[in-house]
Design an enzyme around this catalytic site. Sequence first.
Site, PDB file in Angstrom:
ATOM      1  N   PRO A  35       3.712 -31.432 -33.139  1.00  0.00           N
ATOM      2  CA  PRO A  35       3.575 -32.631 -32.309  1.00  0.00           C
ATOM      3  C   PRO A  35       4.946 -33.171 -31.908  1.00  0.00           C
ATOM      4  CG  PRO A  35       2.087 -32.733 -34.175  1.00  0.00           C
ATOM      5  CD  PRO A  35       2.958 -31.530 -34.400  1.00  0.00           C
ATOM      6  N   ILE A  55       5.748 -27.208 -25.404  1.00  0.00           N
ATOM      7  CA  ILE A  55       5.867 -27.088 -23.956  1.00  0.00           C
ATOM      8  C   ILE A  55       4.802 -27.992 -23.342  1.00  0.00           C
ATOM      9  CG2 ILE A  55       5.778 -25.520 -21.983  1.00  0.00           C
ATOM     10  CD1 ILE A  55       6.591 -23.274 -23.944  1.00  0.00           C
ATOM     11  N   ASN A  90      -0.575 -24.005 -26.550  1.00  0.00           N
ATOM     12  CA  ASN A  90      -2.001 -24.303 -26.652  1.00  0.00           C
ATOM     13  C   ASN A  90      -2.418 -25.202 -25.493  1.00  0.00           C
ATOM     14  OD1 ASN A  90      -4.633 -24.481 -28.200  1.00  0.00           O
ATOM     15  ND2 ASN A  90      -4.111 -26.649 -28.110  1.00  0.00           N
ATOM     16  N   GLU A  91      -3.237 -24.671 -24.607  1.00  0.00           N
ATOM     17  CA  GLU A  91      -3.763 -25.428 -23.462  1.00  0.00           C
ATOM     18  C   GLU A  91      -2.646 -26.114 -22.681  1.00  0.00           C
ATOM     19  OE1 GLU A  91      -7.058 -27.948 -24.396  1.00  0.00           O
ATOM     20  OE2 GLU A  91      -8.274 -26.310 -25.200  1.00  0.00           O
ATOM     21  N   ASP A 149     -10.753 -23.775 -21.150  1.00  0.00           N
ATOM     22  CA  ASP A 149     -11.821 -23.154 -20.358  1.00  0.00           C
ATOM     23  C   ASP A 149     -11.903 -23.858 -19.001  1.00  0.00           C
ATOM     24  OD1 ASP A 149     -14.046 -21.740 -19.532  1.00  0.00           O
ATOM     25  OD2 ASP A 149     -15.467 -23.014 -20.614  1.00  0.00           O
ATOM     26  N   GLU A 153     -10.754 -21.417 -30.356  1.00  0.00           N
ATOM     27  CA  GLU A 153     -11.528 -22.558 -30.846  1.00  0.00           C
ATOM     28  C   GLU A 153     -12.938 -22.428 -30.293  1.00  0.00           C
ATOM     29  OE1 GLU A 153      -7.979 -26.011 -30.804  1.00  0.00           O
ATOM     30  OE2 GLU A 153      -9.798 -26.262 -29.605  1.00  0.00           O
TER      31      GLU A 153
END
Length: 535
Positions: free
Chosen positions: A116, A120, A155-156, A197, A257
């Site tokens: 945290p 990026i 991540n995302e 997604d 996930e």
Amino acid sequence: MLSILSALTLLGLSCASDLTPPIEVTGNKFFFSNNGSQFYMKGIAYQQDTSNSTTGDNFIDPLANVEACRRDFPYLEELHTNVIRVYAIDVDADHDECMQLLEEAGIYVIADLSEPGDSIITTDPAWDVHLYDRYTSVIDELQQYDNVLGFFAGNEVITNRSNTDAAPFVKAAIRDMKAYMEDQGYRQIPIGYSANDDALTRISSANYFACGDSDVRADFYGYNIYSWCGRSSFTTSGYDDRTEDFRNLSVPLFFSEYGCNEVQPRLFTEVQALYGENMTDVWSGGIVYMYFEEENNYGLVTIEPDGDVSTYSDFNYLRSELATISPSLATQSEVSATATELECPPTGNNWRASTDLPPTPNKEVCECLQNTLACVVADDVEPEDYADIFNYVCSRIECGDIGTDAEIGEYGPYSFCDAKEKLSFVLNLYYEDQNGASSACDFDGSASIVSTTAVSSCVSILQSASTVGTAPSSSRTATGSGSSGTGSGSGSSADATSTESDDAAFIHKPKSGSELLMAAFFVTFVTSGFTYTLL
């Protein structure tokens, strides 16, 4: 001679390692390195929400709390878990005992390299010296354990078609971490990306990370998906369409996930589909979100005030479903013979990310750059105030040498330096553009004139940096990461677009990177000559 205790300890480590041989990637599947049999992920996300931290840190390292590991790992075994995903680790903590307990349970770790505040960022992407140090420090700490399956470089980060230009920064991180592991002589631990997604970017994103030479492309691709809710089906959930979407992906693909909670309790009937004949040719299992119950109501267990573990009915449903799966197994030789490579996706309305990646961050370049500057930002200026100064200065001079344009693949030679170094660089350009007038290095006390201290080695270092990449032109704006992004990629973005002011046309072009090299050479020459005279 080793003591009996030491010998037994080493023997224990050796036996535990036999339970978790390193996992390898061949084609679009994972395999055990010791016997070549296929590996499917039966994973759980294992990390408490940062809001539960009582240590003053901004996250809880789940692999550094031995008491919690001893408490929880038997429950993970009961769930037939063979992988846990952790989202942040403390690189200064001791992970030996928790990692040993995981090995004994036959459980692997896949870890995010970020933490945290050090990641990026979607809206202000950067791949800079600070992030490089964070990512390499995680690899330094975890590479020693054979049961580390892999790393996530992001991540995302890409969430929709408006921010696909963040993708090159993540892919640059993958490239550089692969090179780092090779340079250090480490095991080549697989490294990939975990995506959301999104209908308009899902295919292009997967192809983008999977394309290119082996030293650049991702080793695997994770997919966060929550479309199977309650008693759904292979077709109703869209699993059939997603499987067709990714059928030709050339790297391992898995659910990084999953576990929709819109229907409670969660029955996890999707497990039979995920590990069934319709999906196992494309997918390599998945990771359920998540072990701990938090405010988002995705937990399988709750930790009581006295420290005991209480399981929810979701826990029992997942255990029952995973106990009955028997996915088909591919052979490593067959997959190797049929492995293919993907073409990188073309740019268009829904995907705008160049395959030309940002340069590798180099701390020496930034330190040398700083030492050539006569006008620098004052130490007492707060980072959150940088954006206003960037906006002012970069509306009057060309700031391309610190900028990035990841859509077309242009990156300034100093774009990976930290925000303070980049701000000092543009302040110095403005100061020189104004012919070194003292008033041009003030900005209401935000800048000051200092003595330059470049050393001889800086000439070649800056020369090398100036040949890397192409600075974005003034007609195409540097992104926030190129102008005011902090080391973590967070913070306010400065709009570094060159805008015409009434007197802009009369301001001549400031010194470029090559002219700075001459300045560095001059400082070195003068300094060396002066030293020689004294001697």
